[in-house]
Design a protein around this motif. Structure first.
Motif, PDB file in Angstrom:
ATOM      1  N   LEU A 147     -17.906  25.268 -13.373  1.00 56.71           N
ATOM      2  CA  LEU A 147     -17.424  25.767 -14.655  1.00 56.71           C
ATOM      3  C   LEU A 147     -16.378  24.865 -15.296  1.00 56.71           C
ATOM      4  CD1 LEU A 147     -17.078  29.517 -13.653  1.00 56.71           C
ATOM      5  CD2 LEU A 147     -18.978  28.419 -14.853  1.00 56.71           C
TER       6      LEU A 147
ATOM      7  N   PRO B 198     -13.382  32.738 -18.276  1.00 54.59           N
ATOM      8  CA  PRO B 198     -14.687  33.112 -17.724  1.00 54.59           C
ATOM      9  C   PRO B 198     -15.483  33.973 -18.700  1.00 54.59           C
ATOM     10  CG  PRO B 198     -12.937  33.519 -16.141  1.00 54.59           C
ATOM     11  CD  PRO B 198     -12.282  33.205 -17.445  1.00 54.59           C
TER      12      PRO B 198
ATOM     13  N   TYR C  77     -15.572  26.892  -9.784  1.00 53.88           N
ATOM     14  CA  TYR C  77     -16.994  27.033  -9.609  1.00 53.88           C
ATOM     15  C   TYR C  77     -17.355  28.491  -9.387  1.00 53.88           C
ATOM     16  CZ  TYR C  77     -20.153  26.318  -5.428  1.00 53.88           C
ATOM     17  OH  TYR C  77     -21.065  26.333  -4.441  1.00 53.88           O
ATOM     18  N   ASN C  78     -18.524  28.897  -9.877  1.00 50.69           N
ATOM     19  CA  ASN C  78     -19.039  30.256  -9.711  1.00 50.69           C
ATOM     20  C   ASN C  78     -19.904  30.276  -8.447  1.00 50.69           C
ATOM     21  OD1 ASN C  78     -20.602  32.595  -9.754  1.00 50.69           O
ATOM     22  ND2 ASN C  78     -20.674  32.667 -11.979  1.00 50.69           N
TER      23      ASN C  78
ATOM     24  N   THR D 246     -23.739  31.605  -8.734  1.00 45.94           N
ATOM     25  CA  THR D 246     -24.772  30.800  -9.391  1.00 45.94           C
ATOM     26  C   THR D 246     -24.695  29.316  -9.029  1.00 45.94           C
ATOM     27  OG1 THR D 246     -23.358  30.414 -11.312  1.00 45.94           O
ATOM     28  CG2 THR D 246     -24.803  32.350 -11.395  1.00 45.94           C
TER      29      THR D 246
ATOM     30  N   LEU E 101     -14.418  33.621  -8.613  1.00 42.41           N
ATOM     31  CA  LEU E 101     -14.547  32.189  -8.860  1.00 42.41           C
ATOM     32  C   LEU E 101     -13.919  31.464  -7.681  1.00 42.41           C
ATOM     33  CD1 LEU E 101     -13.425  31.970 -12.597  1.00 42.41           C
ATOM     34  CD2 LEU E 101     -15.753  31.983 -11.705  1.00 42.41           C
TER      35      LEU E 101
END
Length: 75
Positions: free
Chosen positions: A25, A46, A17-18, A21, A52
């Motif tokens: 992902l 990515p 996951y980012n 934001t 991340l």
């Protein structure tokens, strides 16, 4: 890659996951259930630089004891 010797009981779950934001992902619950492999793997390239987060969990309601697993992150 998240692996467990007791993958048929532990059933690991993996996600990437980012944090900037809050975007998921990639995620995976089972690599190959038809082959009996319940370990998890996310392959991701990515699209931008930055940190991340990798989350690891398991669906082991029937697992007794302390779960043992290996989490591998590579580039």
């Amino acid at each position: 890659l998240m692996e467990s010797d007791a993958y048929n009981k532990l059933d690991p779950y993996l996600y990437v996951y980012n944090p900037a934001t809050s975007t998921l992902l990639g995620s995976n619950d089972d690599i190959n259930t038809s082959g009996g492999v319940y370990n998890s793997q996310v392959v991701l390239t990515p699209s931008e630089d930055g940190p991340l987060w990798v989350g690891a969990a398991y669906w082991g309601a029937w697992f007794n004891g302390s779960p043992g697993y290996t989490l591998t992150v590579s580039d």
